[in-house]
Write a protein that holds these residues in place. Structure first.
Motif, short mmCIF file in Angstrom:
data_model
loop_
_atom_site.label_atom_id
_atom_site.label_comp_id
_atom_site.label_asym_id
_atom_site.label_seq_id
_atom_site.Cartn_x
_atom_site.Cartn_y
_atom_site.Cartn_z
N THR A 81 -4.56 4.88 -1.71
CA THR A 81 -5.18 4.42 -0.51
C THR A 81 -5.54 5.42 0.46
OG1 THR A 81 -2.85 4.32 0.11
CG2 THR A 81 -3.81 2.37 -0.91
N ASP A 112 -8.77 -6.71 9.69
CA ASP A 112 -9.29 -5.84 8.71
C ASP A 112 -9.46 -6.40 7.44
OD1 ASP A 112 -9.16 -3.48 10.18
OD2 ASP A 112 -7.20 -3.04 9.75
N TYR A 113 -10.61 -6.16 6.65
CA TYR A 113 -10.87 -6.52 5.33
C TYR A 113 -11.35 -5.50 4.47
CZ TYR A 113 -11.32 -11.24 7.45
OH TYR A 113 -10.98 -12.39 8.07
N PHE A 114 -10.89 -5.77 3.14
CA PHE A 114 -11.46 -4.87 1.95
C PHE A 114 -12.70 -4.74 1.88
CE2 PHE A 114 -11.19 -3.27 -2.47
CZ PHE A 114 -9.98 -2.34 -2.42
N VAL A 165 -12.28 0.09 4.70
CA VAL A 165 -11.55 -1.14 5.21
C VAL A 165 -12.52 -1.18 6.69
CG1 VAL A 165 -9.63 -1.93 6.70
CG2 VAL A 165 -9.27 -0.38 4.62
N TYR A 188 -13.82 2.33 -1.90
CA TYR A 188 -13.80 1.16 -1.00
C TYR A 188 -13.65 1.57 0.49
CZ TYR A 188 -8.58 1.49 -0.61
OH TYR A 188 -7.39 1.95 -0.42
N ARG A 221 0.85 -1.33 -0.01
CA ARG A 221 -0.10 0.07 -0.02
C ARG A 221 0.90 1.20 0.04
NH1 ARG A 221 -2.27 -0.87 6.13
NH2 ARG A 221 -1.89 -3.04 5.46
N THR A 230 -7.40 -11.09 3.94
CA THR A 230 -7.49 -9.90 4.76
C THR A 230 -6.92 -8.66 3.92
OG1 THR A 230 -5.30 -10.22 5.69
CG2 THR A 230 -7.27 -11.55 6.87
N TYR A 231 -7.17 -7.55 4.38
CA TYR A 231 -6.65 -6.37 3.86
C TYR A 231 -5.18 -6.33 3.94
CZ TYR A 231 -5.92 -1.25 2.93
OH TYR A 231 -5.55 -0.12 2.55
N LYS A 267 -8.87 6.19 -0.65
CA LYS A 267 -9.63 4.98 -0.76
C LYS A 267 -10.16 4.66 -2.13
CE LYS A 267 -9.97 4.16 4.12
NZ LYS A 267 -10.73 4.19 5.25
#
Length: 247
Positions: free
Chosen positions: A106, A167-169, A160, A158, A32, A240-241, A109
């Motif tokens: 990022t 953490d998930y996207f 998080v 998006y 990222r 996961t993120y 986002k």
């Protein structure tokens, strides 16, 4: 101090390799904080493209070839007074997309990209009633269309989300706008199979292809948004993120 820096560097490399080693071949890791994140994501999507042809069964991602859209109300009494409906709409060639521009942030986002669809073929059943360029048109039956060099502009936002301290996207929006290219369309069984009138209408549509497709492209883009968002969500929800976007 030097030994600590070396140890820290080795630790970062170890975790980076661990993440990469646990990820399937169709996922190319992008960090990222990579200053060339946009370039990495572009390559990552292109790396994924061959796997989308047949789909990815292990994470329930459907095939892009063919891409089944189903029934679609394309025009409902538009400004031109024409109604167009498609049934069992199937598109071939969607997996051959090429991303030409990508901008990733990022911090915001958000991903913005442009892609070209070199060759698409669509087929299904149609129902049409109204006027095209002052010519009355009515009929229902099979159709086939070939489309070249369509350009799509996409915006993805998006978030998080945290689930059980992990953490998930999560996609919030997938907006798509399509600029029509060239192509040809054939509607069979116009005017109950009257060949003369049918040929006149098909010729008129293809002589004014851009004008006609600009009328019908927006609802098709909305349908594609739903399909692409579903596919993208299926991919990211399995990781996961930090696995997808490690530091």
């Amino acid at each position: 101090m030097e030994s600590r820096l070396i140890a820290a560097t080795l630790l970062v490399c170890f975790f980076g390799v661990t993440y990469a080693g646990n990820m399937p071949d169709y996922i190319q890791i992008c960090h990222r904080n990579d200053p060339e994140l946009s370039k990495c994501l572009k390559q990552s999507v292109h790396n994924l493209r061959p796997y989308l042809v047949k789909g990815i069964k292990e994470i329930n991602v459907p095939s892009l070839e063919p891409l089944y859209i189903g029934d679609l109300s394309i025009l409902e009494g538009s400004s031109s007074g024409i109604t167009v409906k498609a049934k069992k709409l199937t598109v071939y060639g969607a997996s051959n997309f090429e991303i030409t521009k990508m901008r990733a942030s990022t911090q915001n986002k958000r991903f913005d990209f442009e892609m070209i669809l070199p060759l698409l073929q669509g087929e299904g059943q149609y129902d049409i009633n109204g006027n095209i360029l002052a010519l009355p048109i009515k009929g229902s039956g099979p159709f086939v269309g070939n489309f070249t060099n369509f350009v799509a502009y996409a915006r993805i936002t998006y978030d998080v989300k945290n689930v059980n301290d992990v953490d998930y996207f999560e996609f919030k929006e997938f907006a798509l706008k399509i600029r029509t290219g060239k192509g040809r369309l054939r509607l069979d069984n116009l005017f109950n199979g009257d060949k003369v009138l049918g040929d006149v209408i098909n010729h008129t549509i293809n002589e004014n292809f851009e004008l006609f497709t600009n009328e019908v492209i927006a609802p098709i883009a909305r349908a594609l948004e739903v399909k692409f968002l579903a596919i993208a969500t299926k991919i990211v929800e399995n990781f996961t993120y930090n696995e997808l976007f490690p530091l």
